[in-house]
Motif scaffolding. Structure first.
Motif, PDB file in Angstrom:
ATOM      1  N   MET A  23      10.491  -8.372 -11.369  1.00 17.59           N
ATOM      2  CA  MET A  23       9.622  -7.593 -12.440  1.00 17.59           C
ATOM      3  C   MET A  23       9.568  -8.488 -13.621  1.00 17.59           C
ATOM      4  O   MET A  23       8.701  -8.678 -14.370  1.00 17.59           O
ATOM      5  CB  MET A  23      10.141  -6.146 -12.911  1.00 17.59           C
ATOM      6  N   VAL A  24      10.843  -8.918 -14.196  1.00 15.45           N
ATOM      7  CA  VAL A  24      10.818  -9.704 -15.544  1.00 15.45           C
ATOM      8  C   VAL A  24      10.048 -10.964 -15.492  1.00 15.45           C
ATOM      9  O   VAL A  24       9.087 -11.363 -16.121  1.00 15.45           O
ATOM     10  CB  VAL A  24      12.208 -10.196 -15.837  1.00 15.45           C
ATOM     11  N   LYS A  25       9.914 -11.545 -14.126  1.00 17.08           N
ATOM     12  CA  LYS A  25       9.199 -12.811 -13.931  1.00 17.08           C
ATOM     13  C   LYS A  25       7.875 -12.589 -13.876  1.00 17.08           C
ATOM     14  O   LYS A  25       6.834 -13.017 -14.877  1.00 17.08           O
ATOM     15  CB  LYS A  25       9.473 -13.567 -12.723  1.00 17.08           C
ATOM     16  N   THR A  26       7.309 -11.290 -13.350  1.00 16.24           N
ATOM     17  CA  THR A  26       6.108 -10.854 -13.240  1.00 16.24           C
ATOM     18  C   THR A  26       5.720 -10.380 -14.596  1.00 16.24           C
ATOM     19  O   THR A  26       4.460 -10.682 -15.015  1.00 16.24           O
ATOM     20  CB  THR A  26       5.859  -9.618 -12.122  1.00 16.24           C
ATOM     21  N   VAL A  27       6.208  -9.689 -15.160  1.00 15.74           N
ATOM     22  CA  VAL A  27       5.747  -9.325 -16.664  1.00 15.74           C
ATOM     23  C   VAL A  27       5.814 -10.476 -17.468  1.00 15.74           C
ATOM     24  O   VAL A  27       4.644 -10.940 -18.257  1.00 15.74           O
ATOM     25  CB  VAL A  27       6.780  -8.258 -17.169  1.00 15.74           C
ATOM     26  N   MET A  32       2.204 -14.312 -20.468  1.00 15.76           N
ATOM     27  CA  MET A  32       1.919 -15.640 -20.766  1.00 15.76           C
ATOM     28  C   MET A  32       0.285 -15.877 -20.314  1.00 15.76           C
ATOM     29  O   MET A  32      -0.271 -16.513 -21.122  1.00 15.76           O
ATOM     30  CB  MET A  32       2.508 -16.646 -19.850  1.00 15.76           C
ATOM     31  N   VAL A  33      -0.110 -15.163 -19.201  1.00 10.54           N
ATOM     32  CA  VAL A  33      -1.597 -15.334 -18.755  1.00 10.54           C
ATOM     33  C   VAL A  33      -2.477 -14.786 -19.685  1.00 10.54           C
ATOM     34  O   VAL A  33      -3.222 -15.139 -20.196  1.00 10.54           O
ATOM     35  CB  VAL A  33      -1.680 -14.893 -17.554  1.00 10.54           C
ATOM     36  N   LEU A  34      -2.225 -13.506 -20.099  1.00 14.31           N
ATOM     37  CA  LEU A  34      -2.917 -12.867 -21.206  1.00 14.31           C
ATOM     38  C   LEU A  34      -2.723 -13.440 -22.596  1.00 14.31           C
ATOM     39  O   LEU A  34      -3.945 -13.626 -23.128  1.00 14.31           O
ATOM     40  CB  LEU A  34      -2.140 -11.433 -21.212  1.00 14.31           C
ATOM     41  N   VAL A  38      -6.313 -14.777 -24.210  1.00 14.50           N
ATOM     42  CA  VAL A  38      -6.693 -14.344 -25.375  1.00 14.50           C
ATOM     43  C   VAL A  38      -6.798 -15.584 -26.447  1.00 14.50           C
ATOM     44  O   VAL A  38      -8.009 -15.566 -27.150  1.00 14.50           O
ATOM     45  CB  VAL A  38      -5.634 -13.366 -26.220  1.00 14.50           C
ATOM     46  N   VAL A  39      -6.042 -16.525 -26.312  1.00 14.72           N
ATOM     47  CA  VAL A  39      -6.322 -17.736 -27.423  1.00 14.72           C
ATOM     48  C   VAL A  39      -7.384 -18.525 -26.823  1.00 14.72           C
ATOM     49  O   VAL A  39      -8.053 -18.801 -27.556  1.00 14.72           O
ATOM     50  CB  VAL A  39      -4.884 -18.563 -27.183  1.00 14.72           C
ATOM     51  N   ALA A  40      -7.424 -18.837 -25.571  1.00  8.31           N
ATOM     52  CA  ALA A  40      -8.731 -19.554 -25.172  1.00  8.31           C
ATOM     53  C   ALA A  40     -10.025 -18.744 -25.344  1.00  8.31           C
ATOM     54  O   ALA A  40     -10.991 -19.383 -25.603  1.00  8.31           O
ATOM     55  CB  ALA A  40      -8.695 -19.924 -23.532  1.00  8.31           C
ATOM     56  N   GLY A  41     -10.053 -17.330 -25.331  1.00  8.18           N
ATOM     57  CA  GLY A  41     -11.200 -16.662 -25.402  1.00  8.18           C
ATOM     58  C   GLY A  41     -11.676 -16.610 -27.087  1.00  8.18           C
ATOM     59  O   GLY A  41     -12.912 -16.711 -27.227  1.00  8.18           O
ATOM     60  N   CYS A  42     -10.557 -16.479 -27.780  1.00  6.70           N
ATOM     61  CA  CYS A  42     -10.725 -16.741 -29.038  1.00  6.70           C
ATOM     62  C   CYS A  42     -11.320 -17.864 -29.475  1.00  6.70           C
ATOM     63  O   CYS A  42     -12.228 -18.205 -30.499  1.00  6.70           O
ATOM     64  CB  CYS A  42      -9.691 -16.435 -29.872  1.00  6.70           C
ATOM     65  N   SER A  43     -11.020 -18.967 -28.808  1.00  8.49           N
ATOM     66  CA  SER A  43     -11.241 -20.461 -29.325  1.00  8.49           C
ATOM     67  C   SER A  43     -12.684 -20.427 -28.853  1.00  8.49           C
ATOM     68  O   SER A  43     -13.582 -21.201 -29.775  1.00  8.49           O
ATOM     69  CB  SER A  43     -10.441 -21.328 -28.643  1.00  8.49           C
ATOM     70  N   ILE A  44     -13.100 -20.044 -27.634  1.00  2.00           N
ATOM     71  CA  ILE A  44     -14.430 -20.071 -27.183  1.00  2.00           C
ATOM     72  C   ILE A  44     -15.344 -19.130 -28.041  1.00  2.00           C
ATOM     73  O   ILE A  44     -16.326 -19.629 -28.591  1.00  2.00           O
ATOM     74  CB  ILE A  44     -14.432 -19.718 -25.568  1.00  2.00           C
ATOM     75  N   LEU A  45     -15.153 -18.105 -28.296  1.00  2.00           N
ATOM     76  CA  LEU A  45     -15.723 -17.210 -29.317  1.00  2.00           C
ATOM     77  C   LEU A  45     -15.908 -17.883 -30.620  1.00  2.00           C
ATOM     78  O   LEU A  45     -17.147 -17.801 -31.151  1.00  2.00           O
ATOM     79  CB  LEU A  45     -15.176 -15.811 -29.431  1.00  2.00           C
ATOM     80  N   TRP A  46     -14.765 -18.623 -31.094  1.00  5.84           N
ATOM     81  CA  TRP A  46     -14.780 -19.058 -32.459  1.00  5.84           C
ATOM     82  C   TRP A  46     -15.916 -20.280 -32.422  1.00  5.84           C
ATOM     83  O   TRP A  46     -16.644 -20.522 -33.434  1.00  5.84           O
ATOM     84  CB  TRP A  46     -13.556 -19.530 -32.880  1.00  5.84           C
ATOM     85  N   ASP A  47     -15.809 -20.918 -31.454  1.00  4.65           N
ATOM     86  CA  ASP A  47     -16.806 -21.997 -31.404  1.00  4.65           C
ATOM     87  C   ASP A  47     -18.354 -21.667 -31.279  1.00  4.65           C
ATOM     88  O   ASP A  47     -19.159 -22.092 -31.780  1.00  4.65           O
ATOM     89  CB  ASP A  47     -16.368 -23.082 -29.944  1.00  4.65           C
TER      90      ASP A  47
END
Length: 99
Positions: A23-27, A32-34, A38-47
């Motif tokens: 459960m700890v590894k999954t969470v 990490m994926v989220l 979020v960071v990649a999405g913000c970068s794409i949105l910012w561009d």
């Protein structure tokens, strides 16, 4: 039932130790994926927004430059009319249209 499972997981009883690690590894993986998304999405949105902001600023600058050039030509023609016909050429034109 859920309370018993949670207490057993907290106390670290043998059957739940493996479950807790999974459960700890999954969470952790999910977080990490989220975070990455979020960071990649913000970068794409910012561009994307950056390009639209740049296009908007370029459009505003071109419109402003157009108005400034038009104003320069209008002022130049007014000065030329004053030079040719005197200072009151404009007021005489207003009197003809008004009356």
């Amino acid at each position: 039932m859920l309370l018993i499972v949670m207490v057993a997981m907290i106390r670290g009883s043998s059957p739940f130790r493996a479950w807790r690690k999974i459960m700890v590894k999954t969470v952790r993986s999910a977080v990490m994926v989220l975070t990455f998304l979020v960071v990649a999405g913000c970068s794409i949105l910012w561009d994307f927004m950056n390009s639209y902001v740049a296009a908007g600023l370029a459009l505003a600058a071109s419109i402003t430059a157009g108005f400034c050039v038009e104003r320069v030509f209008i002022k130049r023609s007014h000065r030329e009319m004053i030079r040719r016909h005197g200072a009151d050429w404009h007021s005489a034109e207003d009197q003809q249209h008004g009356g």
